[in-house]
Design a protein around this motif. Sequence first.
Motif, PDB file in Angstrom:
ATOM      1  N   ILE A  44       0.863  -1.186   0.000  1.00 52.15           N
ATOM      2  CA  ILE A  44       0.000   0.000   0.000  1.00 52.15           C
ATOM      3  C   ILE A  44       0.895   1.231   0.000  1.00 52.15           C
ATOM      4  O   ILE A  44       1.720   1.397   0.896  1.00 52.15           O
ATOM      5  N   LEU A  45       0.733   2.086  -0.997  1.00 50.87           N
ATOM      6  CA  LEU A  45       1.476   3.343  -1.077  1.00 50.87           C
ATOM      7  C   LEU A  45       0.548   4.457  -0.608  1.00 50.87           C
ATOM      8  O   LEU A  45      -0.250   4.994  -1.382  1.00 50.87           O
ATOM      9  N   LEU A  84       3.035  -1.828   4.205  1.00 43.01           N
ATOM     10  CA  LEU A  84       2.407  -0.502   4.174  1.00 43.01           C
ATOM     11  C   LEU A  84       3.521   0.542   4.144  1.00 43.01           C
ATOM     12  O   LEU A  84       4.391   0.546   5.020  1.00 43.01           O
ATOM     13  N   VAL A  85       3.485   1.419   3.147  1.00 42.17           N
ATOM     14  CA  VAL A  85       4.470   2.492   3.022  1.00 42.17           C
ATOM     15  C   VAL A  85       3.756   3.813   3.277  1.00 42.17           C
ATOM     16  O   VAL A  85       2.738   4.106   2.642  1.00 42.17           O
ATOM     17  N   ILE A  86       4.302   4.598   4.217  1.00 40.87           N
ATOM     18  CA  ILE A  86       3.699   5.890   4.544  1.00 40.87           C
ATOM     19  C   ILE A  86       4.787   6.958   4.609  1.00 40.87           C
ATOM     20  O   ILE A  86       5.959   6.651   4.837  1.00 40.87           O
ATOM     21  N   ASP A  98       3.028  15.677  -3.855  1.00 41.24           N
ATOM     22  CA  ASP A  98       3.528  15.511  -5.216  1.00 41.24           C
ATOM     23  C   ASP A  98       5.000  15.108  -5.219  1.00 41.24           C
ATOM     24  O   ASP A  98       5.429  14.288  -6.040  1.00 41.24           O
ATOM     25  N   GLY A  99       5.783  15.655  -4.303  1.00 36.77           N
ATOM     26  CA  GLY A  99       7.182  15.268  -4.196  1.00 36.77           C
ATOM     27  C   GLY A  99       7.331  13.832  -3.722  1.00 36.77           C
ATOM     28  O   GLY A  99       8.197  13.086  -4.201  1.00 36.77           O
ATOM     29  N   LEU A 100       6.492  13.422  -2.764  1.00 37.93           N
ATOM     30  CA  LEU A 100       6.487  12.041  -2.289  1.00 37.93           C
ATOM     31  C   LEU A 100       6.263  11.077  -3.447  1.00 37.93           C
ATOM     32  O   LEU A 100       6.976  10.069  -3.583  1.00 37.93           O
ATOM     33  N   ILE A 101       5.282  11.385  -4.262  1.00 40.99           N
ATOM     34  CA  ILE A 101       4.962  10.511  -5.395  1.00 40.99           C
ATOM     35  C   ILE A 101       6.084  10.523  -6.429  1.00 40.99           C
ATOM     36  O   ILE A 101       6.499   9.454  -6.924  1.00 40.99           O
ATOM     37  N   GLU A 102       6.603  11.677  -6.770  1.00 39.91           N
ATOM     38  CA  GLU A 102       7.609  11.787  -7.824  1.00 39.91           C
ATOM     39  C   GLU A 102       8.934  11.134  -7.429  1.00 39.91           C
ATOM     40  O   GLU A 102       9.530  10.402  -8.244  1.00 39.91           O
ATOM     41  N   TYR A 103       9.390  11.365  -6.223  1.00 39.32           N
ATOM     42  CA  TYR A 103      10.738  10.940  -5.834  1.00 39.32           C
ATOM     43  C   TYR A 103      10.779   9.594  -5.116  1.00 39.32           C
ATOM     44  O   TYR A 103      11.857   8.995  -5.008  1.00 39.32           O
ATOM     45  N   TYR A 104       9.637   9.120  -4.648  1.00 41.19           N
ATOM     46  CA  TYR A 104       9.634   7.863  -3.899  1.00 41.19           C
ATOM     47  C   TYR A 104       8.665   6.829  -4.489  1.00 41.19           C
ATOM     48  O   TYR A 104       9.071   5.699  -4.774  1.00 41.19           O
ATOM     49  N   TYR A 105       7.409   7.218  -4.675  1.00 41.94           N
ATOM     50  CA  TYR A 105       6.422   6.212  -5.050  1.00 41.94           C
ATOM     51  C   TYR A 105       6.500   5.799  -6.517  1.00 41.94           C
ATOM     52  O   TYR A 105       6.290   4.625  -6.839  1.00 41.94           O
ATOM     53  N   LYS A 106       6.801   6.712  -7.405  1.00 44.69           N
ATOM     54  CA  LYS A 106       6.982   6.306  -8.805  1.00 44.69           C
ATOM     55  C   LYS A 106       8.164   5.347  -8.962  1.00 44.69           C
ATOM     56  O   LYS A 106       8.042   4.326  -9.664  1.00 44.69           O
ATOM     57  N   PRO A 107       9.319   5.604  -8.330  1.00 42.34           N
ATOM     58  CA  PRO A 107      10.401   4.611  -8.381  1.00 42.34           C
ATOM     59  C   PRO A 107      10.014   3.259  -7.781  1.00 42.34           C
ATOM     60  O   PRO A 107      10.436   2.210  -8.283  1.00 42.34           O
ATOM     61  N   VAL A 123      -2.655   2.164  -4.711  1.00 39.90           N
ATOM     62  CA  VAL A 123      -2.118   3.492  -5.016  1.00 39.90           C
ATOM     63  C   VAL A 123      -3.123   4.550  -4.567  1.00 39.90           C
ATOM     64  O   VAL A 123      -4.176   4.718  -5.190  1.00 39.90           O
ATOM     65  N   GLU A 124      -2.825   5.239  -3.486  1.00 44.36           N
ATOM     66  CA  GLU A 124      -3.678   6.338  -3.032  1.00 44.36           C
ATOM     67  C   GLU A 124      -3.410   7.597  -3.870  1.00 44.36           C
ATOM     68  O   GLU A 124      -2.313   7.805  -4.386  1.00 44.36           O
ATOM     69  N   GLU A 125      -4.448   8.427  -4.016  1.00 49.04           N
ATOM     70  CA  GLU A 125      -4.393   9.684  -4.775  1.00 49.04           C
ATOM     71  C   GLU A 125      -3.813   9.446  -6.177  1.00 49.04           C
ATOM     72  O   GLU A 125      -2.895  10.134  -6.629  1.00 49.04           O
ATOM     73  N   ALA A 126      -4.390   8.465  -6.852  1.00 51.90           N
ATOM     74  CA  ALA A 126      -3.852   8.018  -8.139  1.00 51.90           C
ATOM     75  C   ALA A 126      -3.897   9.106  -9.212  1.00 51.90           C
ATOM     76  O   ALA A 126      -3.107   9.061 -10.166  1.00 51.90           O
TER      77      ALA A 126
END
Length: 234
Positions: A44-45, A84-86, A98-107, A123-126
């Motif tokens: 879970i992201l 679970l990743v938070i 947006d930074g969390l998603i770009e630099y951590y969750y997309k990778p 994927v939360e806030e898809a």
Amino acid sequence: MALIDIEIPRWSIDLIYGNTGSGKSFFTGWLIEQAYEQGRRFIILDTKVKNHIGLVALKGVKLLKIKPNVRYDFSKLVNYDQLLVIPTKGLISKIGVDGLIEYYYKPILNELFKKDRDKIIVVEEAHRYNPSSRTAGKELEQLFREGRDAKLYTIAITQSIADFPKLLFRQAQRHFIFKHYIPNDLFYLSKMIPDFEELNNQLRQHDVLEFNPKSMSYRIIRREYIIRRTRHYG
């Protein structure tokens, strides 16, 4: 045991959407509890600190807190069966969602797509993974289009369905829809789902409309049947 049967398939693309506070995360946690009971693997992201934190009460579920100024080897995440990743509050205050998603969750999604198999990816806030409402993000598009071969079952959650690319919307096997009030969303969904306005009127707060676009079938899951075994903090 759940009071209502809900299928947890070996592979699927599920969209869960509704306005803020409609019950999306509560329902998602309920789905994950069913998956857990079946011994399914999942990650879970989450974009919030406590949204799904109650799920770590399930034995074996690991928690990864993403902290600022820490380097992570995301290739190791494929070794965890239930994770679970938070973000930490410090990370969100520094770079935002947006930074969390770009630099951590997309990778992370890229690593899962390349190396993992037979896993549910939440994927939360898809909607934030896409450049625009007309253009799908690379990471979600490859999961939606090609995840089947690896049995990477994606659950994408959004409160902004009108901002979700139609390309991805039409790829979903199942839609779990909460009552909508925002005119722009209602207009979008009325174009995409037959008789949506009438179906939406039948929903109470926290009820869920399960819609299958292939068979054009649907059912309403009443809120009384969505009973969690873990605490929900969202």
